[in-house]
Design an enzyme around this catalytic site. Structure first.
Site, mmCIF file in Angstrom:
data_model
loop_
_atom_site.group_PDB
_atom_site.id
_atom_site.type_symbol
_atom_site.label_atom_id
_atom_site.label_comp_id
_atom_site.label_asym_id
_atom_site.label_seq_id
_atom_site.Cartn_x
_atom_site.Cartn_y
_atom_site.Cartn_z
ATOM 1 C CB SER A 158 31.052 67.729 -0.286
ATOM 2 O OG SER A 158 29.693 67.663 0.000
ATOM 3 C CB CYS A 336 28.257 68.305 5.768
ATOM 4 S SG CYS A 336 28.236 67.763 4.037
ATOM 5 C CE1 TYR A 378 25.905 62.881 1.158
ATOM 6 C CE2 TYR A 378 26.407 65.214 1.351
ATOM 7 C CZ TYR A 378 26.783 63.895 1.497
ATOM 8 O OH TYR A 378 28.023 63.605 1.988
HETATM 9 C C1 LIG Z 1 25.287 68.852 -2.315
HETATM 10 C C2 LIG Z 1 25.548 67.359 -2.317
HETATM 11 C C3 LIG Z 1 26.770 66.895 -1.908
HETATM 12 C C4 LIG Z 1 27.033 65.526 -1.903
HETATM 13 N N1 LIG Z 1 28.253 65.081 -1.472
HETATM 14 C C5 LIG Z 1 28.527 63.774 -1.441
HETATM 15 C C6 LIG Z 1 29.810 63.315 -1.000
HETATM 16 O O1 LIG Z 1 30.690 64.104 -0.621
HETATM 17 N N2 LIG Z 1 30.040 61.985 -1.013
HETATM 18 C C7 LIG Z 1 29.084 61.077 -1.401
HETATM 19 O O2 LIG Z 1 29.363 59.871 -1.398
HETATM 20 N N3 LIG Z 1 27.862 61.503 -1.826
HETATM 21 C C8 LIG Z 1 27.573 62.817 -1.882
HETATM 22 N N4 LIG Z 1 26.343 63.243 -2.331
HETATM 23 C C9 LIG Z 1 25.384 62.234 -2.841
HETATM 24 C C10 LIG Z 1 25.652 61.976 -4.337
HETATM 25 O O3 LIG Z 1 25.307 63.127 -5.098
HETATM 26 C C11 LIG Z 1 24.821 60.815 -4.903
HETATM 27 O O4 LIG Z 1 23.468 61.051 -4.628
HETATM 28 C C12 LIG Z 1 25.211 59.463 -4.356
HETATM 29 O O5 LIG Z 1 26.570 59.165 -4.664
HETATM 30 C C13 LIG Z 1 24.330 58.366 -4.997
HETATM 31 O O6 LIG Z 1 24.423 58.464 -6.378
HETATM 32 P P1 LIG Z 1 24.414 57.155 -7.299
HETATM 33 O O7 LIG Z 1 24.459 57.576 -8.709
HETATM 34 O O8 LIG Z 1 25.475 56.213 -6.835
HETATM 35 O O9 LIG Z 1 23.028 56.516 -6.921
HETATM 36 P P2 LIG Z 1 21.771 56.353 -7.931
HETATM 37 O O10 LIG Z 1 22.050 55.273 -8.898
HETATM 38 O O11 LIG Z 1 21.406 57.684 -8.452
HETATM 39 O O12 LIG Z 1 20.714 55.839 -6.918
HETATM 40 C C14 LIG Z 1 20.122 56.725 -6.016
HETATM 41 C C15 LIG Z 1 18.667 56.377 -5.940
HETATM 42 O O13 LIG Z 1 18.528 55.066 -5.397
HETATM 43 C C16 LIG Z 1 17.375 55.007 -4.622
HETATM 44 N N5 LIG Z 1 17.743 54.538 -3.285
HETATM 45 C C17 LIG Z 1 18.766 54.967 -2.524
HETATM 46 N N6 LIG Z 1 18.823 54.302 -1.372
HETATM 47 C C18 LIG Z 1 17.794 53.445 -1.396
HETATM 48 C C19 LIG Z 1 17.310 52.469 -0.494
HETATM 49 N N7 LIG Z 1 17.906 52.261 0.692
HETATM 50 N N8 LIG Z 1 16.219 51.745 -0.834
HETATM 51 C C20 LIG Z 1 15.611 51.945 -2.026
HETATM 52 N N9 LIG Z 1 16.021 52.847 -2.936
HETATM 53 C C21 LIG Z 1 17.091 53.593 -2.616
HETATM 54 C C22 LIG Z 1 16.777 56.380 -4.571
HETATM 55 O O14 LIG Z 1 15.749 56.437 -5.537
HETATM 56 C C23 LIG Z 1 17.900 57.267 -4.992
HETATM 57 O O15 LIG Z 1 17.463 58.452 -5.627
HETATM 58 C C24 LIG Z 1 26.046 64.604 -2.330
HETATM 59 C C25 LIG Z 1 24.811 65.093 -2.742
HETATM 60 C C26 LIG Z 1 24.550 66.438 -2.733
HETATM 61 C C27 LIG Z 1 23.210 66.914 -3.181
#
Ligand SMILES: Cc1cc2nc3c(=O)[nH]c(=O)nc-3n(C[C@H](O)[C@H](O)[C@H](O)COP(=O)(O)OP(=O)(O)OC[C@H]3O[C@@H](n4cnc5c(N)ncnc54)[C@H](O)[C@@H]3O)c2cc1C
Length: 378
Positions: A158, A336, A378
């Site tokens: 966001s 949100c 999310y």
């Molecule tokens: C519309 C929208 C807006 C968003 N806005 C924001 C924002 O403003 N700020 C923000 O920080 N994020 C936001 N997000 C979330 C962001 O898109 C990412 O999903 C988040 O940062 C995690 O991505 P990553 O690549 O770090 O994690 P990844 O490496 O992709 O890991 C995520 C995966 O880890 C696994 N996982 C997560 N938690 C656990 C757990 N406790 N135990 C076991 N497995 C787990 C799940 O399989 C998950 O799919 C938003 C998402 C959406 C859809």
């Protein structure tokens, strides 16, 4: 309009007869009071038509003449939220914009749980220029490859800055990012993109897509009321709204002078986890008639039952005022944060609605249809 079915109301034989009243939302409460005062028992109640189509009672019983109430404002003839001039997908994943990090700093104080950073990217030099409006998101494609050796997929964030950017030059975008961290088999796993962003240095080049999203757009009406329910990084869109409403430089530039009421409910585990708190406190001091800021700090405050204070507890505490605001067709609600907040808010709204004899499961879709209930979790 609401249909109320009542038993045991009236005098003599009439008391046994089941009777039905159809009243507008604005007169529901006084009608229910009158029914109770005259010994009636409500056996059913349901919405009869659109929430926004508030008007005089269709068939009020003379004995249930409700006290005079100010007529609720009529809904605007045009849609509450204008989608027309909103840019979408200017940059797609196959050909992203390459932005440059200008700033990356921590938003949390000492003793906070986890890491949350404010990160700003320079968007200048784009052809076309990447433009966005408050309430939208952008995509970030992290560097490197996934476990299958393929380039990482984009993650959405966001936008936390207004269309003018934090420096008002109109060529930056800021995000508020929490580093995802969890334990698995005794090991700490760091989220790919959130860690990439929280660790990124000024000067680094980043692949950016978007903007996307029309769910969280602000209404055009300067007199709209805006209730905001945010947890954690769910504050990002709310920060854009509040800057647009109350930041002096924004007010001078944006040709939109907010005159309604804005009420932010913010949920965080600890005080140092409150994001942009000083700014919001400042807005509340400067605009006491237009902005109210209510915090739920779960590990420090207690709810009425002696448990942790979550955002839904604050919603319940203020249910009367919230519903009085929702009754006004100019009021929009924005939610949100993490998906996990939804059931709690829903439960609180259900309880609060029931206390007023309303059915939240019926009301919510009506608000959604009227573009007054906006959710991005999310
Ligand atoms: C519309 C929208 C807006 C968003 N806005 C924001 C924002 O403003 N700020 C923000 O920080 N994020 C936001 N997000 C979330 C962001 O898109 C990412 O999903 C988040 O940062 C995690 O991505 P990553 O690549 O770090 O994690 P990844 O490496 O992709 O890991 C995520 C995966 O880890 C696994 N996982 C997560 N938690 C656990 C757990 N406790 N135990 C076991 N497995 C787990 C799940 O399989 C998950 O799919 C938003 C998402 C959406 C859809």
């Amino acid at each position: 309009m609401f249909t109320v079915v009542v038993e045991g109301f009236g005098i003599g034989q009439q008391r046994q007869v089941e009777r039905t009243f159809t009243v507008p939302f604005s007169q529901l409460q006084p009608t229910m009071q009158t029914i109770a005062q005259q010994g009636g028992r409500i056996t059913a109640m349901k919405a009869a038509g659109s929430l926004a189509a508030d008007s005089a009672p269709a068939n009020p019983n003379a004995a249930v003449e409700a006290p005079a109430q100010p007529a609720a404002p009529q809904p605007a003839a045009k849609p509450a939220v204008s989608h027309a001039a909103v840019p979408v997908n200017t940059y797609k994943p196959k050909d992203p914009f390459i932005g440059t990090v200008t700033e990356n700093y921590s938003l949390v104080g000492e003793g906070a749980i986890g890491r949350v950073n404010h990160i700003t990217f320079d968007l200048s030099g784009g052809d076309p220029q990447l433009q966005y409006v408050e309430g939208q998101s952008i995509g970030i494609i992290p560097e490197g490859t996934d476990a299958n050796g393929k380039p990482h997929k984009l993650r959405l964030y966001s936008i936390a800055s207004t269309r003018h950017g934090d420096n008002m030059a109109g060529k930056t975008v800021s995000l508020c990012v929490r580093q995802l961290q969890y334990e698995k088999d005794g090991e700490t796993i760091n989220g790919v993109c959130s860690t990439y962003l929280c660790d990124i240095e000024p000067g680094a080049k980043v692949k950016i897509t978007g903007p996307v999203g029309k769910e969280m757009l602000l209404p055009d009406d300067e007199e709209a009321n805006v209730i905001m329910l945010a947890t954690g990084t769910g504050i990002a869109p709310m920060r854009t709204y509040l800057r647009r409403m109350f930041e002096p430089a924004e007010r001078e530039t944006n040709g939109w002078t907010f005159r309604g009421k804005a009420w932010l409910f913010m949920g965080a585990p600890k005080t140092p986890n409150l994001l942009y708190d000083a700014d919001f406190e400042h807005y509340q001091r400067e605009f006491p008639d237009n902005f109210r800021y209510t915090k739920a700090i779960s590990r420090e405050q207690e709810n009425a039952r002696g448990g942790r204070m979550y955002i839904q507890d604050r919603v319940l505490e203020h249910a009367d005022e919230i519903f009085a605001m929702i009754e006004n067709p100019k009021t929009h609600v924005y939610m949100c944060g993490l998906k996990g907040m939804e059931p709690g808010i829903d439960e609180a709204m259900t309880t609060a609605a029931a206390a007023k004899g309303l059915n939240w499961a019926e009301l919510r879709p009506q608000l959604k249809k009227a573009e007054r209930w906006h959710v991005e979790t999310y």
